[in-house]
Design a protein around this motif. Structure first.
Motif, mmCIF file in Angstrom:
data_model
loop_
_atom_site.group_PDB
_atom_site.id
_atom_site.type_symbol
_atom_site.label_atom_id
_atom_site.label_comp_id
_atom_site.label_asym_id
_atom_site.label_seq_id
_atom_site.Cartn_x
_atom_site.Cartn_y
_atom_site.Cartn_z
ATOM 1 N N VAL A 28 -46.865 24.902 9.085
ATOM 2 C CA VAL A 28 -46.709 25.172 7.659
ATOM 3 C C VAL A 28 -47.639 24.199 6.945
ATOM 4 O O VAL A 28 -47.569 22.991 7.151
ATOM 5 C CB VAL A 28 -45.253 24.983 7.193
ATOM 6 N N ALA A 55 -40.854 29.039 9.831
ATOM 7 C CA ALA A 55 -42.062 28.708 9.070
ATOM 8 C C ALA A 55 -42.196 29.607 7.852
ATOM 9 O O ALA A 55 -42.507 29.142 6.746
ATOM 10 C CB ALA A 55 -43.299 28.822 9.960
ATOM 11 N N ARG A 93 -42.143 28.354 3.983
ATOM 12 C CA ARG A 93 -43.275 28.685 3.112
ATOM 13 C C ARG A 93 -42.785 29.371 1.841
ATOM 14 O O ARG A 93 -43.169 28.993 0.731
ATOM 15 C CB ARG A 93 -44.250 29.597 3.855
ATOM 16 N N MET A 143 -49.078 29.400 6.339
ATOM 17 C CA MET A 143 -48.741 29.080 7.727
ATOM 18 C C MET A 143 -49.787 29.680 8.629
ATOM 19 O O MET A 143 -50.408 30.695 8.298
ATOM 20 C CB MET A 143 -47.347 29.587 8.076
#
Length: 102
Positions: free
Chosen positions: A26, A77, A81, A99
């Protein structure tokens, strides 16, 4: 593994190896508008960083244009995000987060 006899033949257990899921970094991207203190708070909130670690990552983002916030499975992830982008939008900052596969 031992084999078993079945209808005159021998059956053997097949070993199956599963691969671990792919991991994703990330990344936080630099911009000229989001306050540094806000970035530190986001890193502490979303990524559970200490203030010191969050400050280090924020400075990396500021100096190098991007910084790694963490490495996670795709689902985690993506959620992190989206959480960063949501918090930034809620506070009307243009902070960007992305990511990429490691």
């Amino acid at each position: 593994m031992t084999g078993r006899e079945h209808n005159g033949g021998i059956l053997e257990a097949e070993k199956v190896r599963t691969k671990p899921p792919p991991l994703f970094k990330v990344l936080l991207l630099n911009d000229d508008y989001t306050p540094m203190d806000f970035v530190v708070v986001v890193l502490q909130t979303v990524f559970a960083m200490t203030r010191e670690r969050a400050t280090q990552v924020m400075l990396q983002v500021h100096r190098e244009g991007m910084g790694v916030c963490g490495v996670y499975t795709r689902e985690v992830a993506s959620a992190k995000r989206d959480q960063v982008i949501g918090i930034a939008r809620e506070h009307q900052h243009p902070l960007q987060c992305t990511m990429e596969e490691t």
